[in-house]
Design an enzyme around this catalytic site. Structure first.
Site, short mmCIF file in Angstrom:
data_model
loop_
_atom_site.label_atom_id
_atom_site.label_comp_id
_atom_site.label_asym_id
_atom_site.label_seq_id
_atom_site.Cartn_x
_atom_site.Cartn_y
_atom_site.Cartn_z
N CYS A 50 0.76 -1.25 0.15
CA CYS A 50 -0.03 -0.04 0.04
C CYS A 50 0.81 1.38 0.05
O CYS A 50 1.90 1.47 0.61
CB CYS A 50 -0.85 0.13 1.24
SG CYS A 50 -2.13 1.54 1.22
N CYS A 52 -0.27 4.43 0.47
CA CYS A 52 -1.00 5.36 1.14
C CYS A 52 -0.03 5.96 2.11
O CYS A 52 0.86 5.23 2.68
CB CYS A 52 -2.55 5.20 1.41
SG CYS A 52 -2.21 4.43 3.30
N CYS A 55 -0.61 4.07 6.43
CA CYS A 55 -0.14 2.49 6.78
C CYS A 55 1.02 2.73 7.47
O CYS A 55 1.95 3.38 6.81
CB CYS A 55 -0.54 1.75 5.78
SG CYS A 55 -2.12 1.09 5.26
ZN LIG Z 1 -2.60 2.21 3.10
#
Ligand SMILES: [Zn+2]
Ligand SMILES: [Zn+2]
Length: 192
Positions: A50, A52, A55
């Site tokens: 991920c 983003c 996280c």
């Molecule tokens: Zn994430």
């Protein structure tokens, strides 16, 4: 030459090998003493990277590694007093160790949310191996917000593909279909 440190589990090639019948394991935070221990009684599903900014990532990595498991299969078995929710205003409540910062699991409390039945975990914190390697990378474009220069994105996407990790700028099509099916059932377009 790598332009971007993607994640230590894949930077030198993917050396994660699924064992048939893997049934879960124990996750540990990074604390040398009294680590938080979380026991997961399920295979780690939908393992992915991920990009983003929310996280937890290992030091220097542009991506986190994340899998889903049924939430009732996750138990805090040691040192749970060290856990705190990183940001209660976020949809996903990420429980992190107060001392070392590692996120141990995340859950969505909104009962009608499509991902409510799941907890999200970081497989690399697992003491036990046998889970499947990541098969896709979600929110790849968000890596720019995390500090990856836009000019390195073509290299990054090509490298992910080379590693067998399909890059997407949201979730994978499979997960997007699950999200859309949930919405369609809520609207009555699709029979529940
Ligand atoms: Zn994430
Ligand atoms: Zn810790």
């Amino acid at each position: 030459m790598a332009k971007v440190a993607i994640h230590p589990a894949v930077d030198n090639g993917v050396h994660i090998h699924a064992h048939a019948g893997f049934k879960g394991g124990t996750l540990l935070c990074k604390c040398k003493t009294d680590p938080v221990e979380v026991t997961v009684d399920s295979d780690y599903l939908f393992n992915h990277l991920c990009g983003c900014t929310q996280c937890w990532k290992p030091e220097g990595a542009a991506f986190s590694m994340l899998a889903a498991v049924p939430r009732e299969k996750v138990k805090v078995t040691k040192n749970g007093q060290k856990l705190k929710i990183v940001d209660e205003t976020k949809l996903l409540h990420r429980y992190a160790c107060k001392d070392c910062g590692v996120h141990m699991y995340g859950v969505i409390e909104k009962a009608d949310h499509v991902f409510h039945p799941f907890a999200f975990i970081h497989p690399e914190r697992s003491r036990d191996e046998g889970y499947a390697a990541p098969t896709f990378a979600a929110f790849v474009s968000s890596a720019i917000e995390g500090g990856v220069p836009p000019t390195d994105m073509a290299w990054l996407r090509a490298r992910l593909k080379e590693l067998g990790i399909e890059p997407y700028d949201c979730y994978s099509p499979e997960l997007m279909d699950i999200v859309a099916s949930h919405a369609a059932k809520a609207k009555g377009t699709l029979a529940a």
